[in-house]
Design a protein around this motif. Structure first.
Motif, PDB file in Angstrom:
ATOM      1  N   UNK A 164      -2.122  10.061   0.559  1.00 12.82           N
ATOM      2  CA  UNK A 164      -1.383  10.773   1.534  1.00 12.82           C
ATOM      3  C   UNK A 164      -0.940   9.426   2.501  1.00 12.82           C
ATOM      4  N   UNK A 165      -1.329   9.534   3.724  1.00 17.10           N
ATOM      5  CA  UNK A 165      -1.134   8.380   4.867  1.00 17.10           C
ATOM      6  C   UNK A 165      -2.307   7.325   4.668  1.00 17.10           C
ATOM      7  N   UNK A 166      -2.048   6.276   3.989  1.00 15.25           N
ATOM      8  CA  UNK A 166      -3.235   5.406   3.936  1.00 15.25           C
ATOM      9  C   UNK A 166      -3.549   4.834   5.390  1.00 15.25           C
ATOM     10  N   UNK A 167      -2.931   5.074   6.445  1.00 17.85           N
ATOM     11  CA  UNK A 167      -3.097   4.418   7.543  1.00 17.85           C
ATOM     12  C   UNK A 167      -3.886   5.300   8.503  1.00 17.85           C
ATOM     13  N   UNK A 168      -4.251   6.594   8.235  1.00 15.20           N
ATOM     14  CA  UNK A 168      -4.870   7.664   8.759  1.00 15.20           C
ATOM     15  C   UNK A 168      -6.226   7.844   8.252  1.00 15.20           C
ATOM     16  N   UNK A 215       0.826  -1.083  -0.047  1.00 19.30           N
ATOM     17  CA  UNK A 215      -0.168   0.076  -0.133  1.00 19.30           C
ATOM     18  C   UNK A 215       1.022   1.266   0.116  1.00 19.30           C
ATOM     19  N   UNK A 216       0.826   2.040  -0.972  1.00 24.00           N
ATOM     20  CA  UNK A 216       1.522   3.386  -1.342  1.00 24.00           C
ATOM     21  C   UNK A 216       0.816   4.583  -1.095  1.00 24.00           C
ATOM     22  N   UNK A 217       1.281   5.313  -0.078  1.00 24.55           N
ATOM     23  CA  UNK A 217       0.563   6.720  -0.297  1.00 24.55           C
ATOM     24  C   UNK A 217       1.086   7.746  -1.012  1.00 24.55           C
ATOM     25  N   UNK A 218       0.291   8.347  -1.901  1.00 26.35           N
ATOM     26  CA  UNK A 218       0.739   9.129  -2.883  1.00 26.35           C
ATOM     27  C   UNK A 218       0.064  10.703  -2.858  1.00 26.35           C
ATOM     28  N   UNK A 273      -8.009  -3.112   4.760  1.00 17.37           N
ATOM     29  CA  UNK A 273      -7.141  -4.321   4.428  1.00 17.37           C
ATOM     30  C   UNK A 273      -6.634  -5.179   5.351  1.00 17.37           C
ATOM     31  N   UNK A 274      -6.464  -4.308   6.511  1.00 15.20           N
ATOM     32  CA  UNK A 274      -5.921  -5.224   7.741  1.00 15.20           C
ATOM     33  C   UNK A 274      -6.827  -6.073   8.272  1.00 15.20           C
ATOM     34  N   UNK A 275      -8.110  -5.596   8.140  1.00 17.00           N
ATOM     35  CA  UNK A 275      -9.278  -6.326   8.700  1.00 17.00           C
ATOM     36  C   UNK A 275      -9.498  -7.668   7.749  1.00 17.00           C
ATOM     37  N   UNK A 276      -9.501  -7.336   6.511  1.00 18.64           N
ATOM     38  CA  UNK A 276      -9.731  -8.656   5.717  1.00 18.64           C
ATOM     39  C   UNK A 276      -8.591  -9.467   5.479  1.00 18.64           C
ATOM     40  N   UNK A 277      -7.256  -8.803   5.455  1.00 16.87           N
ATOM     41  CA  UNK A 277      -6.164  -9.963   5.076  1.00 16.87           C
ATOM     42  C   UNK A 277      -5.245 -10.120   6.068  1.00 16.87           C
ATOM     43  N   UNK A 278      -5.373  -9.305   7.198  1.00 17.71           N
ATOM     44  CA  UNK A 278      -4.309  -9.596   8.398  1.00 17.71           C
ATOM     45  C   UNK A 278      -3.312  -8.508   8.109  1.00 17.71           C
ATOM     46  N   UNK A 279      -2.807  -7.529   9.193  1.00 25.32           N
ATOM     47  CA  UNK A 279      -1.883  -6.746   9.267  1.00 25.32           C
ATOM     48  C   UNK A 279      -0.504  -7.374   8.594  1.00 25.32           C
ATOM     49  N   UNK A 280      -0.178  -8.554   8.970  1.00 22.30           N
ATOM     50  CA  UNK A 280       0.921  -9.123   8.597  1.00 22.30           C
ATOM     51  C   UNK A 280       1.283  -9.429   7.194  1.00 22.30           C
ATOM     52  N   UNK A 281       0.252  -9.111   6.416  1.00 22.56           N
ATOM     53  CA  UNK A 281       0.222  -9.501   4.951  1.00 22.56           C
ATOM     54  C   UNK A 281       0.418  -7.955   4.082  1.00 22.56           C
ATOM     55  N   UNK A 299     -10.180   0.394 -10.532  1.00 19.11           N
ATOM     56  CA  UNK A 299     -10.496   1.650 -10.102  1.00 19.11           C
ATOM     57  C   UNK A 299     -11.350   1.486  -8.829  1.00 19.11           C
ATOM     58  N   UNK A 300     -11.039   2.189  -7.788  1.00 15.06           N
ATOM     59  CA  UNK A 300     -11.747   2.086  -6.445  1.00 15.06           C
ATOM     60  C   UNK A 300     -12.911   2.885  -6.551  1.00 15.06           C
ATOM     61  N   UNK A 301     -13.983   2.373  -6.162  1.00 16.29           N
ATOM     62  CA  UNK A 301     -15.371   2.831  -5.948  1.00 16.29           C
ATOM     63  C   UNK A 301     -15.757   2.161  -4.874  1.00 16.29           C
ATOM     64  N   UNK A 302     -17.275   1.222  -4.827  1.00 19.73           N
ATOM     65  CA  UNK A 302     -17.446   0.548  -3.840  1.00 19.73           C
ATOM     66  C   UNK A 302     -16.173  -0.361  -3.226  1.00 19.73           C
ATOM     67  N   UNK A 303     -16.075  -0.499  -2.151  1.00 21.73           N
ATOM     68  CA  UNK A 303     -14.722  -1.178  -1.394  1.00 21.73           C
ATOM     69  C   UNK A 303     -14.753  -2.538  -1.589  1.00 21.73           C
ATOM     70  N   UNK A 304     -16.297  -3.341  -1.281  1.00 21.95           N
ATOM     71  CA  UNK A 304     -16.166  -4.685  -1.322  1.00 21.95           C
ATOM     72  C   UNK A 304     -15.660  -5.451  -2.648  1.00 21.95           C
ATOM     73  N   UNK A 305     -16.161  -4.866  -3.691  1.00 18.21           N
ATOM     74  CA  UNK A 305     -15.744  -5.518  -5.038  1.00 18.21           C
ATOM     75  C   UNK A 305     -14.007  -5.457  -5.230  1.00 18.21           C
ATOM     76  N   UNK A 306     -13.519  -4.246  -4.646  1.00 17.74           N
ATOM     77  CA  UNK A 306     -12.029  -4.159  -4.723  1.00 17.74           C
ATOM     78  C   UNK A 306     -11.451  -5.220  -3.876  1.00 17.74           C
ATOM     79  N   UNK A 307     -12.032  -5.250  -2.740  1.00 16.16           N
ATOM     80  CA  UNK A 307     -11.566  -6.133  -1.657  1.00 16.16           C
ATOM     81  C   UNK A 307     -11.524  -7.722  -2.128  1.00 16.16           C
TER      82      UNK A 307
END
Length: 426
Positions: free
Chosen positions: A72-76, A4-7, A83-91, A45-53
């Motif tokens: 920016x900061x995708x953790x803020x 995950x890259x903040x731009x 993403x962490x809830x779905x796949x785990x922070x370790x991934x 392209x991100x729209x509704x989050x569920x299909x992208x996840x």
């Protein structure tokens, strides 16, 4: 691995090696358009989050590299949580950029360790508006229906709004300082990144040890001596302690103090982080409320008028404290209960007014409970001994809004009880 890259907002370009190795690249349209995707990589392209996840899950399940581009900061207040809830922070391999909040404060040269940060993107805007009413330095992450115009129409007129648009885009970035009235009168479009709401006299603030807005007070239910009042006409601290517990004032709430008197309850609610409106009909009372708020360093909006008429132009509260009312008390309780979202607390010295106040609460869809508070305080006597000095007894009623179906059931039960009593009387 999901990278995950903040731009934007001053972030470095997306590293070429991350782009070259990605088999799936996910992001907003402007983020995707700003990079050169490798041949054969799928673009979502991100729209509704569920299909992208779900699509990310397909690639991650095959151990294929996934690249997610965010602002920016995708953790803020960003996509890292989902993403962490779905796949785990370790991934996750998170590479943050500069958050829009940090960038906005940097553009105006202010520290932000003492700022309250509120997201109004896809959330109830009341929290953001009430935070702006209560605190001198607030950053609002905007969204549809809660942009500079909506904030400008709701926040105090003495605030300054800093509207930051297209942060990190050299060609389109704009940072403008406007009054709330100026903000409310404009169409700001969709490029706004964040809005800062500032009380400029207190914008620098004090040196902090803990980040965030006003720290929780070290104590509450302050002694009456902490407030200016007239002839002991003030809610005593024992009563105030229970009233505060039942009101539950917190950051993002709006509380009314009706029949404010000295404003002790209003000030205490503001010290606990809520936005507060104090309604008082006596001119000298209005000045006392303002003086007590200033003495404790909190914002309390004071309305000079008599309830219930003075309540009509106010925003709906989360909780209401009623400390006066006289013969108009049932009408005041009814007017407050019809508009309170969560709780109403009523303090009364007169026994005769308790049944009518209780009926007004239950008739407006509230549960109702209460106590008679009688306390005795330690008081000195000559000879270095101590006695107990009784304070005047006070009835405290409190109601919490019931779900619609439950409220109707309780009202039906009360109606049946009344009919049964009337039958016995006959």
């Amino acid at each position: 691995m999901i990278t995950v890259v903040g731009t934007g907002t001053g972030a470095a370009p997306v590293p070429d090696d991350l782009l070259a190795g990605a088999t799936l690249v996910v992001g907003g349209r402007r983020h995707l358009d700003a990079v050169r995707l490798p041949a054969g990589a799928e673009r979502v392209v991100l729209g509704p989050l569920a299909p992208a996840l779900n699509r990310i899950a397909e690639y991650a399940g095959k151990e294929l590299p996934v690249l997610v581009l965010a602002s920016g900061d995708p953790g803020f207040f960003g996509i890292v949580r989902a993403l962490a809830e779905r796949f785990g922070a370790g991934r996750l391999d998170v590479r943050p950029g500069v958050s829009s909040v940090a960038a906005a404060f940097a553009r105006v040269g202010l520290p932000w360790d003492d700022a309250v940060v509120v997201s109004a993107h896809g959330r109830d805007p009341r929290t953001a508006v009430n935070a702006c009413r209560a605190h001198p330095k607030v950053a609002v992450l905007t969204g549809p229906g809660t942009g500079p115009a909506e904030l400008g129409a709701a926040v105090p007129g003495d605030r300054v709004l800093v509207v930051a648009s297209a942060l990190g885009d050299p060609a389109h970035e704009r940072v403008e300082r406007v009054t709330p009235a100026e903000a409310a009168a404009r169409d700001w479009g969709t490029a706004v990144s964040v809005v800062l709401c500032l009380d400029e006299e207190r914008a620098l603030g004090a040196v902090r040890t803990v980040a965030g807005g006003r720290s929780a007070p070290a104590g509450w239910a302050l002694d009456e001596g902490a407030f200016t009042h007239r002839d002991s006409m003030i809610t005593k601290f024992e009563v105030r302690a229970l009233a505060l517990a039942r009101l539950g004032p917190r950051l993002g709430d709006l509380v009314w103090d009706v029949g404010a008197g000295s404003g002790s309850v209003a000030v205490e609610c503001a010290r606990l982080g809520a936005a507060v409106v104090a309604v008082e009909h006596a001119a000298d009372g209005v000045e006392r409320v303002r003086a007590n708020a200033a003495a404790h360093g909190v914002d309390v909006r004071v309305v000079h008028g008599r309830a219930p008429e003075a309540l009509s132009g106010l925003a709906d509260p989360d909780a209401v404290f009623i400390g006066g009312g006289g013969a108009e008390l049932p009408a005041i309780v009814t007017a407050c209960a019809r508009r309170a979202r969560r709780a109403v607390v009523v303090a009364m010295a007169a026994l005769d007014r308790v049944p009518a106040a209780r009926a007004a609460l239950t008739g407006s869809g509230f549960s109702c409970d209460g106590v008679l508070l009688q306390s005795s305080r330690l008081a000195p006597l000559p000879g270095d001994v101590t006695r107990l000095a009784a304070t005047n007894p006070v009835f405290l009623l409190w109601g919490e809004r019931l779900p619609a179906g439950v409220a109707q059931d309780e009202q039906d039960q009360q109606d049946q009880q009344i009919k049964a009593i009337e039958g016995v009387d006959r």
